[in-house]
Scaffold this motif. Sequence first.
Motif, PDB file in Angstrom:
ATOM      1  N   LEU A 171      17.316 121.713   2.599  1.00  0.00           N
ATOM      2  CA  LEU A 171      16.163 122.070   1.767  1.00  0.00           C
ATOM      3  C   LEU A 171      15.015 122.585   2.634  1.00  0.00           C
ATOM      4  O   LEU A 171      14.281 123.505   2.246  1.00  0.00           O
ATOM      5  CB  LEU A 171      15.720 120.843   0.961  1.00  0.00           C
ATOM      6  N   SER A 191      17.795 118.599   5.670  1.00  0.00           N
ATOM      7  CA  SER A 191      17.725 119.805   6.511  1.00  0.00           C
ATOM      8  C   SER A 191      18.054 121.080   5.729  1.00  0.00           C
ATOM      9  O   SER A 191      17.460 122.121   5.981  1.00  0.00           O
ATOM     10  CB  SER A 191      18.627 119.653   7.734  1.00  0.00           C
ATOM     11  N   GLU A 227      27.236 109.381  11.922  1.00  0.00           N
ATOM     12  CA  GLU A 227      26.762 108.905  10.619  1.00  0.00           C
ATOM     13  C   GLU A 227      27.779 107.961   9.992  1.00  0.00           C
ATOM     14  O   GLU A 227      28.989 108.154  10.153  1.00  0.00           O
ATOM     15  CB  GLU A 227      26.611 110.086   9.659  1.00  0.00           C
ATOM     16  N   ASP A 272      21.208 106.925  10.759  1.00  0.00           N
ATOM     17  CA  ASP A 272      22.627 106.583  10.943  1.00  0.00           C
ATOM     18  C   ASP A 272      23.489 106.797   9.684  1.00  0.00           C
ATOM     19  O   ASP A 272      24.571 106.235   9.573  1.00  0.00           O
ATOM     20  CB  ASP A 272      22.771 105.151  11.482  1.00  0.00           C
ATOM     21  N   GLY A 273      22.992 107.621   8.739  1.00  0.00           N
ATOM     22  CA  GLY A 273      23.778 107.957   7.538  1.00  0.00           C
ATOM     23  C   GLY A 273      23.478 106.994   6.393  1.00  0.00           C
ATOM     24  O   GLY A 273      22.959 105.892   6.613  1.00  0.00           O
ATOM     25  N   GLN A 285      17.434 113.646   6.184  1.00  0.00           N
ATOM     26  CA  GLN A 285      16.515 114.603   6.795  1.00  0.00           C
ATOM     27  C   GLN A 285      16.295 115.840   5.920  1.00  0.00           C
ATOM     28  O   GLN A 285      15.419 116.649   6.207  1.00  0.00           O
ATOM     29  CB  GLN A 285      17.060 115.019   8.158  1.00  0.00           C
TER      30      GLN A 285
HETATM   31  P1  UTP Z   1      22.623 114.225   1.968  1.00  0.00           P
HETATM   32  O1  UTP Z   1      23.973 114.019   2.501  1.00  0.00           O
HETATM   33  O2  UTP Z   1      22.437 115.215   0.862  1.00  0.00           O
HETATM   34  O3  UTP Z   1      21.641 114.551   3.178  1.00  0.00           O
HETATM   35  O4  UTP Z   1      22.060 112.820   1.542  1.00  0.00           O
HETATM   36  P2  UTP Z   1      20.122 114.954   3.233  1.00  0.00           P
HETATM   37  O5  UTP Z   1      19.576 114.357   4.467  1.00  0.00           O
HETATM   38  O6  UTP Z   1      19.348 114.624   1.984  1.00  0.00           O
HETATM   39  O7  UTP Z   1      20.181 116.537   3.346  1.00  0.00           O
HETATM   40  P3  UTP Z   1      20.870 117.491   4.448  1.00  0.00           P
HETATM   41  O8  UTP Z   1      22.348 117.204   4.417  1.00  0.00           O
HETATM   42  O9  UTP Z   1      20.216 117.199   5.771  1.00  0.00           O
HETATM   43  O10 UTP Z   1      20.520 118.850   3.921  1.00  0.00           O
HETATM   44  C1  UTP Z   1      22.369 112.187   0.340  1.00  0.00           C
HETATM   45  C2  UTP Z   1      21.388 111.045   0.127  1.00  0.00           C
HETATM   46  O11 UTP Z   1      21.544 110.097   1.167  1.00  0.00           O
HETATM   47  C3  UTP Z   1      20.307 109.856   1.798  1.00  0.00           C
HETATM   48  C4  UTP Z   1      19.465 111.103   1.523  1.00  0.00           C
HETATM   49  O12 UTP Z   1      18.092 110.821   1.645  1.00  0.00           O
HETATM   50  C5  UTP Z   1      19.904 111.456   0.121  1.00  0.00           C
HETATM   51  O13 UTP Z   1      19.231 110.677  -0.835  1.00  0.00           O
HETATM   52  N1  UTP Z   1      20.530 109.641   3.226  1.00  0.00           N
HETATM   53  C6  UTP Z   1      21.314 110.495   3.951  1.00  0.00           C
HETATM   54  C7  UTP Z   1      19.911 108.576   3.841  1.00  0.00           C
HETATM   55  O14 UTP Z   1      19.188 107.785   3.186  1.00  0.00           O
HETATM   56  N2  UTP Z   1      20.103 108.380   5.173  1.00  0.00           N
HETATM   57  C8  UTP Z   1      20.874 109.201   5.926  1.00  0.00           C
HETATM   58  O15 UTP Z   1      21.009 108.957   7.151  1.00  0.00           O
HETATM   59  C9  UTP Z   1      21.516 110.282   5.284  1.00  0.00           C
END
Ligand code: UTP
Length: 405
Positions: free
Chosen positions: A43, A41, A297, A142-143, A39
């Motif tokens: 950024l 979030s 997650e 779901d992470g 998401q």
């Molecule tokens: P991050 O843990 O940095 O999360 O994801 P994020 O969503 O990019 O940013 P915040 O934490 O909300 O600020 C690391 C990588 O894992 C992917 C993200 O797109 C990024 O490439 N990811 C994370 C997923 O594909 N799915 C998810 O559910 C979570």
Amino acid sequence: MEPAPVVELAGDARAAAVARGEEELHAGRVAALLVAGGQGSRLGFDGPKGCCPVGPVSDEPLFFFHARKLLARGRRYGRPVPLYVMTSAANDAATRAFFASRAFFGLAEEDVFFFSQGMWPALDPEGRVVLEAPDRVFLSPDGHGGVLAALERSGALADMEARGIASVCYFQVDNPMVDIADPAFVGLHVSEGADWTLKVCRRTGAAEKMGMPVLRGGRTAIVEYTEFSEEDRCALEPDGSLRFAWGSPALHVFSVPFLRREAAAGLPVHLAHKKVPFVDASGALVKPDAPNAYKFEKFVFDALADARKAVCLAFGREEEYAPVKNRDGEKSPAACRADLSRKWARWLRAAGVGVPLGADGRPLRRVEIDPAFADSPAALAARDLAGVDPAGDVLLSDADAPASR
Ligand code: UTP
């Protein structure tokens, strides 16, 4: 728990790994797996994170740099490196539309496969499902660990098998410096017969927020910095260096049979206490000021415990790690642009173009190299650079493969 052993490839060993990886690339047995369902979030960018501009001169987005590297690899080895992109329900349509609007950045459309990860509800402290509208349950991705089940469910894994893919290079959307399908990385993975090979880099210090590779019960694992005790995070060797010296920036190679086995694996669930807008009993939307709900997650690195063989490979972070996580300051788009300029200025100077540097060693001008023009210092040195004027900003694009805007 002790530090995991780390391979530092140099000299003949590096040359052998590169040769083995190049064999795999020539044979079309390598794919790229981009997780882009998060998401973003921290950024706070409006739209998929991969659309965030980072090109120091061109303003090209994260997706551009990933796709153009694969274009370069495909051309060099005569076989495409197919790209599998994991999205989530929140950004799937926008991600697909963005790639289409940019003509897949020069990649063949049939070599780009989009698939969506799972979504899970969130619970409030009383264990009630959070609603985002009177008739709708709040759901969030779901992470990144969701990738293992989603690959199988979507048919992406079957597509890899049908193409004869043996090694899958996993990377995150936020790091435009990643050397995707790096022959040395793939070559080491294949020649070691590993299920999982991961790149690790030296931590900048005890405070850096990174997962760390460890050996636990004889098996390699990555432990999140949040789960490290203060004592272990800061522990020193007799020579004053960090005992857990290495961090994992989420650069992995998986073998396809391992992904097939893991598709059905149950990963542990991690909790995140977050601010989630919800409807209250009167049906009104409430935007909380403090965390009010638990999201769930899965983390992809929890599957490491199932790898029969895992290998850690050291890499230089200056060349390959400049993630965009935050809006401002450290790990922001501005910091990433500066790191990219510095890296490409280094490449140009090594190729004999005198990009001027300031007293702090940073280039005085902005520098950008389209990976389709050159994706390594050697590829750049092989180019005709006679017309490059280092007195101004430098943008080297590939005229043979325009990425339409
Ligand atoms: P991050 O843990 O940095 O999360 O994801 P994020 O969503 O990019 O940013 P915040 O934490 O909300 O600020 C690391 C990588 O894992 C992917 C993200 O797109 C990024 O490439 N990811 C994370 C997923 O594909 N799915 C998810 O559910 C979570």
